[in-house]
Design a protein around this motif. Structure first.
Motif, mmCIF file in Angstrom:
data_model
loop_
_atom_site.group_PDB
_atom_site.id
_atom_site.type_symbol
_atom_site.label_atom_id
_atom_site.label_comp_id
_atom_site.label_asym_id
_atom_site.label_seq_id
_atom_site.Cartn_x
_atom_site.Cartn_y
_atom_site.Cartn_z
ATOM 1 N N TRP A 77 21.696 46.611 -112.277
ATOM 2 C CA TRP A 77 21.011 45.572 -111.495
ATOM 3 C C TRP A 77 19.513 45.836 -111.439
ATOM 4 O O TRP A 77 18.697 44.923 -111.610
ATOM 5 C CB TRP A 77 21.580 45.512 -110.076
ATOM 6 C CG TRP A 77 20.966 44.410 -109.257
ATOM 7 C CD1 TRP A 77 21.420 43.127 -109.121
ATOM 8 C CD2 TRP A 77 19.751 44.488 -108.490
ATOM 9 N NE1 TRP A 77 20.571 42.398 -108.327
ATOM 10 C CE2 TRP A 77 19.530 43.213 -107.913
ATOM 11 C CE3 TRP A 77 18.835 45.501 -108.233
ATOM 12 C CZ2 TRP A 77 18.440 42.930 -107.095
ATOM 13 C CZ3 TRP A 77 17.731 45.225 -107.430
ATOM 14 C CH2 TRP A 77 17.552 43.954 -106.862
ATOM 15 N N GLU A 79 17.602 47.603 -113.514
ATOM 16 C CA GLU A 79 16.944 47.391 -114.807
ATOM 17 C C GLU A 79 16.673 45.907 -115.006
ATOM 18 O O GLU A 79 15.626 45.527 -115.541
ATOM 19 C CB GLU A 79 17.812 47.935 -115.947
ATOM 20 C CG GLU A 79 18.039 49.440 -115.938
ATOM 21 C CD GLU A 79 16.793 50.250 -116.227
ATOM 22 O OE1 GLU A 79 15.797 49.668 -116.706
ATOM 23 O OE2 GLU A 79 16.814 51.471 -115.982
ATOM 24 N N TRP A 80 17.620 45.090 -114.575
ATOM 25 C CA TRP A 80 17.431 43.644 -114.740
ATOM 26 C C TRP A 80 16.388 43.105 -113.764
ATOM 27 O O TRP A 80 15.398 42.503 -114.173
ATOM 28 C CB TRP A 80 18.756 42.906 -114.549
ATOM 29 C CG TRP A 80 18.583 41.417 -114.694
ATOM 30 C CD1 TRP A 80 18.426 40.486 -113.700
ATOM 31 C CD2 TRP A 80 18.486 40.688 -115.916
ATOM 32 N NE1 TRP A 80 18.253 39.233 -114.222
ATOM 33 C CE2 TRP A 80 18.282 39.326 -115.587
ATOM 34 C CE3 TRP A 80 18.557 41.067 -117.261
ATOM 35 C CZ2 TRP A 80 18.151 38.342 -116.559
ATOM 36 C CZ3 TRP A 80 18.435 40.069 -118.230
ATOM 37 C CH2 TRP A 80 18.235 38.735 -117.874
ATOM 38 N N TYR A 81 16.590 43.331 -112.464
ATOM 39 C CA TYR A 81 15.700 42.697 -111.489
ATOM 40 C C TYR A 81 14.319 43.345 -111.469
ATOM 41 O O TYR A 81 13.301 42.668 -111.638
ATOM 42 C CB TYR A 81 16.295 42.735 -110.079
ATOM 43 C CG TYR A 81 15.439 41.951 -109.112
ATOM 44 C CD1 TYR A 81 15.642 40.588 -108.932
ATOM 45 C CD2 TYR A 81 14.387 42.564 -108.428
ATOM 46 C CE1 TYR A 81 14.827 39.852 -108.088
ATOM 47 C CE2 TYR A 81 13.568 41.839 -107.582
ATOM 48 C CZ TYR A 81 13.790 40.484 -107.409
ATOM 49 O OH TYR A 81 12.953 39.764 -106.588
ATOM 50 N N THR A 84 12.678 42.857 -115.120
ATOM 51 C CA THR A 84 12.367 41.562 -115.741
ATOM 52 C C THR A 84 11.712 40.605 -114.746
ATOM 53 O O THR A 84 10.649 40.062 -115.018
ATOM 54 C CB THR A 84 13.631 40.905 -116.336
ATOM 55 O OG1 THR A 84 14.562 40.591 -115.294
ATOM 56 C CG2 THR A 84 14.290 41.816 -117.353
ATOM 57 N N GLU A 112 13.455 46.320 -120.929
ATOM 58 C CA GLU A 112 14.289 46.405 -119.732
ATOM 59 C C GLU A 112 15.615 45.669 -119.915
ATOM 60 O O GLU A 112 16.646 46.103 -119.375
ATOM 61 C CB GLU A 112 13.533 45.845 -118.519
ATOM 62 C CG GLU A 112 12.177 46.490 -118.240
ATOM 63 C CD GLU A 112 12.274 47.929 -117.758
ATOM 64 O OE1 GLU A 112 13.404 48.458 -117.648
ATOM 65 O OE2 GLU A 112 11.227 48.527 -117.479
ATOM 66 N N VAL A 113 15.601 44.582 -120.664
ATOM 67 C CA VAL A 113 16.860 43.892 -120.970
ATOM 68 C C VAL A 113 17.765 44.816 -121.775
ATOM 69 O O VAL A 113 18.982 44.889 -121.539
ATOM 70 C CB VAL A 113 16.598 42.578 -121.720
ATOM 71 C CG1 VAL A 113 17.904 41.967 -122.224
ATOM 72 C CG2 VAL A 113 15.869 41.581 -120.818
ATOM 73 N N TYR A 116 19.335 47.311 -119.445
ATOM 74 C CA TYR A 116 20.496 46.735 -118.762
ATOM 75 C C TYR A 116 21.717 46.812 -119.675
ATOM 76 O O TYR A 116 22.817 47.179 -119.228
ATOM 77 C CB TYR A 116 20.232 45.280 -118.359
ATOM 78 C CG TYR A 116 21.515 44.546 -118.074
ATOM 79 C CD1 TYR A 116 22.198 44.742 -116.878
ATOM 80 C CD2 TYR A 116 22.079 43.704 -119.032
ATOM 81 C CE1 TYR A 116 23.407 44.112 -116.640
ATOM 82 C CE2 TYR A 116 23.292 43.071 -118.803
ATOM 83 C CZ TYR A 116 23.949 43.272 -117.598
ATOM 84 O OH TYR A 116 25.148 42.665 -117.375
ATOM 85 N N ASP A 117 21.523 46.457 -120.940
ATOM 86 C CA ASP A 117 22.646 46.492 -121.887
ATOM 87 C C ASP A 117 23.208 47.905 -122.043
ATOM 88 O O ASP A 117 24.420 48.081 -122.201
ATOM 89 C CB ASP A 117 22.206 45.953 -123.251
ATOM 90 C CG ASP A 117 22.020 44.446 -123.259
ATOM 91 O OD1 ASP A 117 22.604 43.775 -122.387
ATOM 92 O OD2 ASP A 117 21.300 43.938 -124.141
#
Length: 257
Positions: A77, A79-81, A84, A112-113, A116-117
């Motif tokens: 979460w 890494e995503w929020y 990005t 960062e996407v 998340y992966d």
């Protein structure tokens, strides 16, 4: 779990902005002020993640797995929020003439996407749900999100992001006594190392935004206070996560003074 030689000592004290006299703050060059912010975050990371500051508790495998899955879901979460949404805000908040910095932030979003992966794949390895829409944020993470949302300028946002969390997280891998080298299996630790290899340019993005906004006492005050609020909340979250993974802290947590 492995054990390590724990050490008890006085808490690491990190300079609080409230203890910096205005005159002393303005004696810093812009670069010196930026370095002072960097070292506040790095010192916290090195202390918080030092395995010598903990004793290890053997957990039942399922208890450990549940705690690890919760940790990885939170990291996915974040890494995503924080990786990005926050960077997109920085791009929007920067002045139009900062084209090169905006492009660097766009490249950071791509990194960062991918991060998340990486955590999503690790969650799948443990048979866990990787979708961030299914993650319920703990209250302390909501507080961290709020601190970033309160930032009114790109440099203030950087002080709570690339120049706070990213610096602390770098200690996960560059600290010889990193607790995660004990708590994680090789595959997960390798994944974290892979992620952290991307971080120096991200920290540099934060550095350059800080340097855009530290020419006056008011600007320096806003940067330092924003960073301090975020670091206090982040420290509590990460400490709680480490404890749940099977540790007992035997030294006081770092403290702002």
């Amino acid at each position: 779990m492995q054990s390590t030689d724990a050490v008890q000592e006085k808490p690491l004290t990190v300079p609080s902005y409230s203890k910096w006299a205005d005159e002393a703050v303005m004696k810093f060059t812009n670069n010196e002020f930026m370095q002072a912010l960097y070292h506040r975050a790095k010192d916290i990371g090195d202390d918080l993640y030092d395995s010598r500051k903990y004793e290890f508790i053997k957990l039942e495998p399922e208890v450990y797995k549940d705690a690890l899955v919760t940790y990885m879901r939170r990291r996915a979460w974040s890494e995503w929020y924080f990786g990005t949404v926050s960077q997109a805000r920085e791009i929007m908040l920067l002045p139009d003439n900062q084209v090169e910095l905006k492009l660097r932030l766009a490249r950071q979003i791509k990194d960062e996407v991918r991060h998340y992966d990486v955590f999503a794949q690790q969650l799948k390895r443990f048979g866990a749900e990787p979708r961030i829409s299914e993650f319920v944020l703990p209250e302390i993470l909501v507080q961290m999100q709020k601190v970033q949302m309160e930032a009114e300028t790109a440099p203030e946002l950087a002080a709570t992001n690339q120049f706070a969390g990213e610096i602390v997280l770098s200690s996960m891998t560059d600290l010889e006594t990193s607790i995660f080298k004990i708590l994680f299996d090789k595959e997960l630790m390798d994944a974290v190392i892979d992620i952290e290899n991307d971080e120096p340019p991200h920290i540099a993005n934060g550095r350059d935004m800080i340097l855009l906004f530290c020419d006056t006492l008011e600007h320096r005050k806003r940067l330092a206070i924003a960073q301090e609020k975020y670091l206090k909340a982040m420290m509590q979250l990460h400490f709680t996560e480490i404890v749940k993974l099977g540790c007992k802290r035997v030294s006081p947590l770092p403290a702002f003074d």
